[in-house]
Design an enzyme around this catalytic site. Structure first.
Site, PDB file in Angstrom:
ATOM      1  N   HIS A 129      48.731   5.468  37.365  1.00 54.45           N
ATOM      2  CA  HIS A 129      49.633   4.689  38.226  1.00 54.45           C
ATOM      3  C   HIS A 129      50.698   3.960  37.421  1.00 54.45           C
ATOM      4  O   HIS A 129      51.692   3.498  37.976  1.00 54.45           O
ATOM      5  CB  HIS A 129      48.859   3.750  39.167  1.00 54.45           C
ATOM      6  N   ASP A 132      42.896   8.115  38.102  1.00 49.80           N
ATOM      7  CA  ASP A 132      43.946   7.213  37.612  1.00 49.80           C
ATOM      8  C   ASP A 132      43.935   7.190  36.076  1.00 49.80           C
ATOM      9  O   ASP A 132      43.520   6.206  35.458  1.00 49.80           O
ATOM     10  CB  ASP A 132      43.706   5.807  38.191  1.00 49.80           C
ATOM     11  N   SER A 153      46.966  -3.133  33.683  1.00 49.29           N
ATOM     12  CA  SER A 153      46.718  -1.741  34.075  1.00 49.29           C
ATOM     13  C   SER A 153      46.766  -0.795  32.896  1.00 49.29           C
ATOM     14  O   SER A 153      47.661  -0.882  32.054  1.00 49.29           O
ATOM     15  CB  SER A 153      47.785  -1.279  35.068  1.00 49.29           C
TER      16      SER A 153
END
Ligand SMILES: *[C@@H]1O[C@H](CO)[C@@H](O)[C@H](O)[C@H]1NC(C)=O
Ligand SMILES: *[C@@H]1O[C@H](CO)[C@@H](O)[C@H](O)[C@H]1NC(C)=O
Ligand SMILES: *[C@@H]1O[C@H](CO)[C@@H](O)[C@H](O)[C@H]1NC(C)=O
Length: 268
Positions: free
Chosen positions: A70, A119, A216
């Site tokens: 992502h 992801d 992230s």
């Protein structure tokens, strides 16, 4: 169903960005990292042309970084920071910045933005990076008695430059970390119901200690003796906030070893 919040941080200058505008992760209530404490930590300034996001990543060899899909999906280029504590200090001792073009970015082909499954992505550095006391690759998970451990209940380290509180609006200039237990999968699934699969690994976030926006793609590390094993890559938390005590969710690295190694081998 609980609303997911990705842990990327949008640059302050960004305006409407449909997919990522609701996204959120950083280290909250963490400790400050010391130079060389997390030598595998990468910082990623990801460029999408006229806007950028900040993410983390993990160096796993002299050429490769693991991060989140992502973070990299649709990116045009990425500036990789290695050996960094303070990302605002370009003159920091041991810090390296390396520009990687789109051709060096590999996003998992089955990454699905709506459910945040698969992801994971890889970044290949254009040049061999020399290991130093501040730059060093983490190990991939190893089998024990034939199987990859679940790591349930072991203590693990998550690190990054993500927001340091729910009230904060920018990434932290300095690297932070938390040390928290891996949550048993059955318990994590009770919190997240269908959203958490066996290819994800969860961390408890009690006492407001959590990953948050800007973390992230960054590492979840199990340390054993002098070895650091990459067991997760920061993926998402709840949109209710990073400090509400809801488990943080990571991509489980042992579920993607074949995918990772296939790409590494095909570039030798
Ligand atoms: C980025 O540039 C494109 C094309 O010039 C434009 O359509 C878009 O609105 C811009 N996006 C942002 C966030 O400024
Ligand atoms: C990332 O790069 C952009 C464009 O160069 C810059 O404006 C932004 O401040 C950088 N972000 C961080 C967190 O350094
Ligand atoms: C993606 O999913 C398809 C269909 O399930 C599968 O055949 C393929 O192997 C998957 N690709 C990867 C890289 O895992």
């Amino acid at each position: 169903m609980i609303k997911l919040s990705l842990f990327v941080l949008l640059a302050a200058s960004c305006t409407a960005v449909p997919l990522l505008s609701e996204v959120e992760p950083f280290i909250t209530n963490g400790e400050l990292a010391e130079a060389g404490q997390f030598p595998y930590q990468a910082g990623l300034n990801v460029s999408f042309g006229n806007w950028s996001t900040w993410c983390g990543g993990t160096l796993i060899s002299h050429y490769w970084i693991i991060t989140a899909a992502h973070c990299m999906d649709g990116a045009e280029s990425v500036t990789v920071y290695l050996g960094a504590i303070n990302i605002h200090d370009e003159t920091e001792v041991g810090q390296k910045r390396i520009l990687v073009q789109k051709s060096g970015i590999i996003v998992h082909s089955n990454y699905t933005a709506s459910t945040v499954v698969n992801d994971i992505s890889l970044i290949r550095l254009p040049t061999f990076v020399t290991f130093t006391d501040r730059i060093r690759g983490a190990n991939l998970p190893r089998r024990i008695n034939g199987n990859y451990p679940t790591y349930e209940s072991v203590r693990a380290f998550a690190s990054g430059w993500g927001r340091d509180s729910d009230a904060s609006e920018t990434v932290s200039p300095v690297l932070r970390y938390v040390e928290m237990p891996v949550m048993p999968q059955a318990l994590c699934r009770m919190y997240w119901s269908g959203a958490v699969t066996e290819k994800m690994i969860c961390m408890s976030t009690t006492s407001g200690k959590s990953t948050c926006h800007g973390d992230s793609g960054g590492p979840l590390i199990y340390k054993q003796g002098n070895s650091s094993y990459l067991i997760g890559s920061t993926s998402f938390g709840t949109s209710m906030g990073c400090q509400v005590g809801f488990p943080a969710v990571f991509t489980r690295i042992s579920s993607y070893l074949e995918w990772i190694l296939n790409h590494l081998i095909s570039h030798v």
